[in-house]
Design an enzyme around this catalytic site. Sequence first.
Site, PDB file in Angstrom:
ATOM      1  N   GLY A 124     -15.393  66.916 -51.150  1.00  0.00           N
ATOM      2  CA  GLY A 124     -16.603  66.149 -51.444  1.00  0.00           C
ATOM      3  C   GLY A 124     -17.792  66.936 -51.953  1.00  0.00           C
ATOM      4  O   GLY A 124     -18.933  66.514 -51.781  1.00  0.00           O
ATOM      5  N   HIS A 136     -13.480  65.496 -64.464  1.00  0.00           N
ATOM      6  CA  HIS A 136     -12.235  66.265 -64.596  1.00  0.00           C
ATOM      7  C   HIS A 136     -12.600  67.699 -64.984  1.00  0.00           C
ATOM      8  O   HIS A 136     -13.449  67.903 -65.860  1.00  0.00           O
ATOM      9  CB  HIS A 136     -11.345  65.620 -65.668  1.00  0.00           C
ATOM     10  CG  HIS A 136     -10.033  66.321 -65.817  1.00  0.00           C
ATOM     11  ND1 HIS A 136      -9.016  66.179 -64.897  1.00  0.00           N
ATOM     12  CD2 HIS A 136      -9.575  67.177 -66.756  1.00  0.00           C
ATOM     13  CE1 HIS A 136      -7.986  66.928 -65.272  1.00  0.00           C
ATOM     14  NE2 HIS A 136      -8.301  67.538 -66.399  1.00  0.00           N
ATOM     15  N   ALA A 168     -20.557  74.046 -62.611  1.00  0.00           N
ATOM     16  CA  ALA A 168     -20.956  73.215 -63.755  1.00  0.00           C
ATOM     17  C   ALA A 168     -20.767  71.732 -63.426  1.00  0.00           C
ATOM     18  O   ALA A 168     -21.589  70.891 -63.814  1.00  0.00           O
ATOM     19  CB  ALA A 168     -20.146  73.605 -64.985  1.00  0.00           C
ATOM     20  N   GLU A 169     -19.708  71.406 -62.714  1.00  0.00           N
ATOM     21  CA  GLU A 169     -19.466  70.004 -62.329  1.00  0.00           C
ATOM     22  C   GLU A 169     -20.656  69.451 -61.551  1.00  0.00           C
ATOM     23  O   GLU A 169     -21.065  68.304 -61.746  1.00  0.00           O
ATOM     24  CB  GLU A 169     -18.205  69.898 -61.467  1.00  0.00           C
ATOM     25  CG  GLU A 169     -16.917  70.191 -62.216  1.00  0.00           C
ATOM     26  CD  GLU A 169     -15.681  70.021 -61.339  1.00  0.00           C
ATOM     27  OE1 GLU A 169     -15.589  69.024 -60.605  1.00  0.00           O
ATOM     28  OE2 GLU A 169     -14.794  70.900 -61.379  1.00  0.00           O
ATOM     29  N   ARG A 177       1.019  50.209 -54.840  1.00  0.00           N
ATOM     30  CA  ARG A 177      -0.273  50.586 -55.419  1.00  0.00           C
ATOM     31  C   ARG A 177      -1.167  49.356 -55.555  1.00  0.00           C
ATOM     32  O   ARG A 177      -2.382  49.426 -55.381  1.00  0.00           O
ATOM     33  CB  ARG A 177      -0.072  51.215 -56.806  1.00  0.00           C
ATOM     34  CG  ARG A 177       0.475  52.623 -56.751  1.00  0.00           C
ATOM     35  CD  ARG A 177       0.396  53.308 -58.117  1.00  0.00           C
ATOM     36  NE  ARG A 177       1.127  54.559 -58.079  1.00  0.00           N
ATOM     37  CZ  ARG A 177       0.634  55.701 -57.603  1.00  0.00           C
ATOM     38  NH1 ARG A 177      -0.597  55.752 -57.144  1.00  0.00           N
ATOM     39  NH2 ARG A 177       1.367  56.788 -57.596  1.00  0.00           N
ATOM     40  N   MET A 228      -7.746  61.498 -55.725  1.00  0.00           N
ATOM     41  CA  MET A 228      -6.447  61.960 -56.218  1.00  0.00           C
ATOM     42  C   MET A 228      -5.372  60.873 -56.219  1.00  0.00           C
ATOM     43  O   MET A 228      -4.201  61.147 -55.930  1.00  0.00           O
ATOM     44  CB  MET A 228      -5.980  63.158 -55.383  1.00  0.00           C
ATOM     45  CG  MET A 228      -6.937  64.335 -55.393  1.00  0.00           C
ATOM     46  SD  MET A 228      -7.286  64.953 -57.052  1.00  0.00           S
ATOM     47  CE  MET A 228      -5.797  65.883 -57.350  1.00  0.00           C
ATOM     48  N   ARG A 229      -5.758  59.646 -56.523  1.00  0.00           N
ATOM     49  CA  ARG A 229      -4.775  58.572 -56.618  1.00  0.00           C
ATOM     50  C   ARG A 229      -4.795  57.999 -58.025  1.00  0.00           C
ATOM     51  O   ARG A 229      -5.871  57.846 -58.623  1.00  0.00           O
ATOM     52  CB  ARG A 229      -5.110  57.419 -55.660  1.00  0.00           C
ATOM     53  CG  ARG A 229      -5.010  57.745 -54.212  1.00  0.00           C
ATOM     54  CD  ARG A 229      -3.608  57.978 -53.739  1.00  0.00           C
ATOM     55  NE  ARG A 229      -2.747  56.805 -53.856  1.00  0.00           N
ATOM     56  CZ  ARG A 229      -1.427  56.846 -53.699  1.00  0.00           C
ATOM     57  NH1 ARG A 229      -0.826  57.995 -53.442  1.00  0.00           N
ATOM     58  NH2 ARG A 229      -0.709  55.756 -53.789  1.00  0.00           N
ATOM     59  N   ILE A 230      -3.611  57.666 -58.519  1.00  0.00           N
ATOM     60  CA  ILE A 230      -3.547  56.957 -59.794  1.00  0.00           C
ATOM     61  C   ILE A 230      -3.829  55.489 -59.509  1.00  0.00           C
ATOM     62  O   ILE A 230      -3.226  54.899 -58.601  1.00  0.00           O
ATOM     63  CB  ILE A 230      -2.162  57.142 -60.447  1.00  0.00           C
ATOM     64  CG1 ILE A 230      -2.012  58.603 -60.880  1.00  0.00           C
ATOM     65  CG2 ILE A 230      -1.973  56.192 -61.622  1.00  0.00           C
ATOM     66  CD1 ILE A 230      -0.626  58.975 -61.349  1.00  0.00           C
TER      67      ILE A 230
HETATM   68  C1  GRF Z   1     -13.182  68.743 -58.711  1.00  0.00           C
HETATM   69  O1  GRF Z   1     -12.842  69.945 -59.367  1.00  0.00           O
HETATM   70  C2  GRF Z   1     -12.979  67.580 -59.631  1.00  0.00           C
HETATM   71  O2  GRF Z   1     -13.270  67.851 -60.958  1.00  0.00           O
HETATM   72  C3  GRF Z   1     -11.499  67.318 -59.486  1.00  0.00           C
HETATM   73  O3  GRF Z   1     -11.240  67.519 -58.111  1.00  0.00           O
HETATM   74  C4  GRF Z   1     -12.184  68.434 -57.590  1.00  0.00           C
HETATM   75  C5  GRF Z   1     -12.852  67.742 -56.435  1.00  0.00           C
HETATM   76  O4  GRF Z   1     -13.698  68.602 -55.700  1.00  0.00           O
HETATM   77  N1  GRF Z   1     -11.173  65.989 -59.959  1.00  0.00           N
HETATM   78  P1  GRF Z   1     -14.721  68.003 -54.641  1.00  0.00           P
HETATM   79  O5  GRF Z   1     -13.921  67.174 -53.643  1.00  0.00           O
HETATM   80  O6  GRF Z   1     -15.733  67.188 -55.355  1.00  0.00           O
HETATM   81  O7  GRF Z   1     -15.323  69.209 -53.969  1.00  0.00           O
END
Ligand code: GRF
Length: 215
Positions: free
Chosen positions: A11, A108, A172-173, A64, A89-91
């Site tokens: 998170g 991503h 960066a995210e 699903r 992490m789910r489709i």
């Molecule tokens: C991040 O790198 C995001 O881009 C990817 O999963 C990771 C999640 O990290 N989809 P967090 O749970 O936000 O720390």
Amino acid sequence: MRIGVLISGRGSNLKALIGACEEPGFRGRIALVISNRPGAGGLAVAKAAGIPTLVIDHKEFSTRETFDAELDRALANAGVDLVCNAGFMRILTDGFVEKWRDRQLNIHPSLLPAFKGLHVHQRALDAGVKITGCTVHFVRPEMDEGPIVAQAAVPVLPGDTAETLAARILEAEHKLYPLALKLVVEGRARVVGEHVVLDHDGEAVTGSLFVPAEK
Ligand code: GRF
């Protein structure tokens, strides 16, 4: 605007989004955080910020479709207008994605459309790219596809491992997702013909961000 955040893990992006919503004048707030994993660290992050949390454990659903229906119900009950996937992490089923079309964002850790899917950082190293980064995009049924709101470029440095590269991209995210969310919440990022158009409205607006190499 009421925001629902979907998580599966630690998170850290959720934390960045919480920070964005706490900025004075920000026109959105996080109404609910949902995790599909009971042990997700992000649940504690949400609770510490006083945000309601919900665990919808995908293992308790046989399909699903039924899992996504529960997700949808919870988001609707919370009056959510915009969904942010943050390490979710789910489709998702096409039905769910279509229902939230242009109202669901994802982050991503690559410069899409390069390196969709998993093991992104190792694959970037294996490919020998010199610049990679991260992307915030509206969600479409195909994994890691959809109109791009914003991207940040991050250099690959000599000696990088998947871990050091992931850590640099994650920084960066944490800048990019709040920026992209602000653009969407303020109605300044609109989907037109499967591309995102950014409204300037007299102000400089950029959908890109360069995060320089650290010394
Ligand atoms: C991040 O790198 C995001 O881009 C990817 O999963 C990771 C999640 O990290 N989809 P967090 O749970 O936000 O720390």
